[in-house]
Design a protein around this motif. Structure first.
Motif, short mmCIF file in Angstrom:
data_model
loop_
_atom_site.label_atom_id
_atom_site.label_comp_id
_atom_site.label_asym_id
_atom_site.label_seq_id
_atom_site.Cartn_x
_atom_site.Cartn_y
_atom_site.Cartn_z
N PRO A 69 64.29 30.70 3.23
CA PRO A 69 64.09 32.15 3.24
C PRO A 69 65.30 32.82 2.62
O PRO A 69 66.40 32.26 2.59
CB PRO A 69 63.96 32.49 4.73
CG PRO A 69 64.65 31.36 5.44
CD PRO A 69 64.44 30.14 4.61
N TYR A 70 65.10 34.04 2.14
CA TYR A 70 66.23 34.73 1.50
C TYR A 70 67.40 34.92 2.46
O TYR A 70 68.56 34.96 2.03
CB TYR A 70 65.76 36.08 0.96
CG TYR A 70 65.20 35.99 -0.45
CD1 TYR A 70 66.05 35.97 -1.55
CD2 TYR A 70 63.84 35.91 -0.66
CE1 TYR A 70 65.56 35.87 -2.84
CE2 TYR A 70 63.32 35.81 -1.95
CZ TYR A 70 64.18 35.79 -3.04
OH TYR A 70 63.69 35.69 -4.31
N ALA A 71 67.11 35.00 3.76
CA ALA A 71 68.20 35.13 4.73
C ALA A 71 69.12 33.92 4.73
O ALA A 71 70.26 34.00 5.18
CB ALA A 71 67.62 35.35 6.13
N GLY A 72 68.63 32.79 4.23
CA GLY A 72 69.45 31.59 4.17
C GLY A 72 70.31 31.49 2.93
O GLY A 72 71.04 30.51 2.77
N TRP A 73 70.24 32.49 2.07
CA TRP A 73 71.04 32.51 0.84
C TRP A 73 72.10 33.60 0.93
O TRP A 73 71.85 34.68 1.45
CB TRP A 73 70.15 32.84 -0.36
CG TRP A 73 69.19 31.77 -0.75
CD1 TRP A 73 67.96 31.53 -0.18
CD2 TRP A 73 69.33 30.83 -1.81
NE1 TRP A 73 67.34 30.48 -0.82
CE2 TRP A 73 68.16 30.03 -1.83
CE3 TRP A 73 70.33 30.57 -2.75
CZ2 TRP A 73 67.97 29.00 -2.74
CZ3 TRP A 73 70.15 29.54 -3.66
CH2 TRP A 73 68.98 28.78 -3.66
N SER A 74 73.27 33.32 0.39
CA SER A 74 74.23 34.40 0.18
C SER A 74 73.76 35.20 -1.03
O SER A 74 73.06 34.68 -1.90
CB SER A 74 75.63 33.85 -0.08
OG SER A 74 75.69 33.22 -1.35
N PRO A 75 74.13 36.49 -1.12
CA PRO A 75 73.70 37.28 -2.28
C PRO A 75 74.13 36.66 -3.61
O PRO A 75 73.35 36.65 -4.57
CB PRO A 75 74.38 38.63 -2.04
CG PRO A 75 74.53 38.72 -0.56
CD PRO A 75 74.82 37.32 -0.11
N ALA A 76 75.34 36.12 -3.68
CA ALA A 76 75.82 35.54 -4.93
C ALA A 76 75.03 34.28 -5.29
O ALA A 76 74.67 34.07 -6.45
CB ALA A 76 77.31 35.22 -4.83
N ALA A 77 74.76 33.44 -4.29
CA ALA A 77 74.01 32.21 -4.56
C ALA A 77 72.59 32.53 -4.98
O ALA A 77 72.04 31.90 -5.90
CB ALA A 77 74.02 31.32 -3.33
N ALA A 78 71.97 33.52 -4.33
CA ALA A 78 70.62 33.92 -4.72
C ALA A 78 70.61 34.46 -6.15
O ALA A 78 69.69 34.18 -6.92
CB ALA A 78 70.08 34.97 -3.75
N ALA A 79 71.64 35.22 -6.53
CA ALA A 79 71.71 35.78 -7.88
C ALA A 79 71.91 34.70 -8.93
O ALA A 79 71.50 34.88 -10.08
CB ALA A 79 72.83 36.81 -7.96
N ARG A 80 72.54 33.60 -8.56
CA ARG A 80 72.68 32.50 -9.51
C ARG A 80 71.37 31.72 -9.64
O ARG A 80 71.11 31.10 -10.67
CB ARG A 80 73.81 31.56 -9.07
CG ARG A 80 75.20 32.16 -9.24
CD ARG A 80 76.28 31.12 -9.03
NE ARG A 80 76.34 30.66 -7.65
CZ ARG A 80 77.10 31.20 -6.71
NH1 ARG A 80 77.86 32.25 -6.99
NH2 ARG A 80 77.12 30.72 -5.47
N PHE A 81 70.56 31.73 -8.58
CA PHE A 81 69.32 30.94 -8.58
C PHE A 81 68.16 31.72 -9.20
O PHE A 81 67.32 31.14 -9.89
CB PHE A 81 68.96 30.54 -7.15
CG PHE A 81 67.85 29.52 -7.07
CD1 PHE A 81 68.13 28.16 -7.14
CD2 PHE A 81 66.53 29.91 -6.94
CE1 PHE A 81 67.12 27.22 -7.07
CE2 PHE A 81 65.50 28.99 -6.87
CZ PHE A 81 65.79 27.63 -6.94
N ARG A 82 68.08 33.03 -8.91
CA ARG A 82 66.97 33.82 -9.44
C ARG A 82 67.49 35.11 -10.04
O ARG A 82 68.43 35.72 -9.55
CB ARG A 82 65.89 34.10 -8.38
CG ARG A 82 66.33 34.98 -7.22
CD ARG A 82 66.02 36.44 -7.46
NE ARG A 82 66.35 37.24 -6.30
CZ ARG A 82 67.54 37.76 -6.07
NH1 ARG A 82 68.53 37.56 -6.90
NH2 ARG A 82 67.75 38.50 -4.99
N GLY A 83 66.87 35.50 -11.15
CA GLY A 83 67.26 36.74 -11.83
C GLY A 83 66.06 37.62 -12.04
O GLY A 83 64.93 37.13 -12.22
N LEU A 84 66.28 38.93 -12.03
CA LEU A 84 65.21 39.91 -12.14
C LEU A 84 65.43 40.81 -13.35
O LEU A 84 66.50 41.39 -13.51
CB LEU A 84 65.14 40.76 -10.87
CG LEU A 84 64.15 41.94 -10.88
CD1 LEU A 84 62.71 41.43 -10.92
CD2 LEU A 84 64.37 42.84 -9.67
N LEU A 85 64.40 40.93 -14.18
CA LEU A 85 64.37 41.93 -15.24
C LEU A 85 63.57 43.11 -14.73
O LEU A 85 62.36 42.99 -14.48
CB LEU A 85 63.71 41.36 -16.49
CG LEU A 85 63.51 42.35 -17.65
CD1 LEU A 85 64.84 42.63 -18.34
CD2 LEU A 85 62.49 41.82 -18.65
#
Length: 257
Positions: A69-85
């Motif tokens: 779940p997203y709660a299990g990711w740090s914001p920086a790690a999530a940003a490295r894994f997924r990107g949004l246009l």
């Protein structure tokens, strides 16, 4: 051994105010796959994309990114894994095209880090891939809408996420660059990344999607493979106009009746 899903929706449903955008559905996106979100204006495609990107909580169900779940990711790690246009690219301050693309490198920098030569190399390579290599020093405020859209795609490429989520990536693009950018995105999926994108054009979805989520604007949702979802009857019901399907030279095309 099969690859683990990059993104998973489990019994997901979305409500905004008193209105249900979609009833419960489940779906997995694997490396190498492209998922397209389709539906009429106001059906909730952007809201669903933002939910899959972890920017809002689902009303029902859950979203897993890389099995967590997203709660299990740090914001920086999530940003490295997924990107949004995002759908719109507001520019409040003057900056060069290269500086704008370098924003995509921020998740890879330390707290006090600055972009280095390798970050600049990645950003310049991204600009070359969208056909803007010669515009690195241009002021982003002087660009046309289509050029600005390609800069945004370049920034996402520079971010180098494993999962790309794109809201109307063909915005402001002429036919040549629509196909060029979608071919580029499809190539990233073929190389092992995952792609989720909102499209308005049914025929582009038929050309590039492996899976489709079709929202009908009344809370109904149909999620599955391209062959399962892109049926003339389902599409006609969702978009409020009958369609005819033609298969020519290995490509599927839908034409309004």
């Amino acid at each position: 051994m099969s690859a683990a899903p990059l993104l998973e929706a489990r019994a997901l449903a979305l409500q905004v105010g008193e209105r249900w955008l979609c009833c419960e559905f489940s779906l997995q996106l694997l490396p190498g796959q492209c998922l397209v979100l389709l539906g009429p204006n106001g059906a909730g495609k952007t809201t669903l994309l933002h939910t899959l990107a972890g920017l809002r909580e689902p009303t029902v169900g859950s979203v897993l990114l890389g099995g967590l779940p997203y709660a299990g990711w740090s914001p920086a790690a999530a940003a490295r894994f997924r990107g949004l246009l995002a759908q719109q690219q507001p520019d409040h301050f003057s900056s060069t095209v290269l500086e704008t693309v370098l924003v995509g490198r921020h998740p890879h920098l330390g707290r006090w880090g600055w972009e280095g030569p390798e970050d600049e190399r990645i950003a310049r390579e991204a600009l070359e891939r969208v056909g803007l290599g010669a515009m690195a020093t241009r002021d982003v405020l002087t660009l046309s809408g289509g050029e600005r859209q390609r800069v945004a795609v370049a920034a996402l490429l520079a971010q180098a996420p494993q999962l790309l989520l794109l809201d109307e990536p063909t915005n402001h693009l002429d036919l040549h660059y629509q196909i060029a950018i979608l071919d580029l995105i499809r190539g990233l999926a073929a190389a092992g990344r995952g792609v989720v994108m909102v499209l308005h054009d049914i025929n582009l979805a038929a050309r590039y999607a492996d899976q489709v989520i079709l929202l009908d604007g009344r809370g109904g949702v149909c999620a599955g493979s391209r062959e399962e979802v892109l049926q003339a009857g389902l599409l006609g019901e969702a978009f409020g106009h009958p369609l005819r399907r033609f298969d020519v030279d290995g490509r599927t095309t839908f034409i309004p009746e």
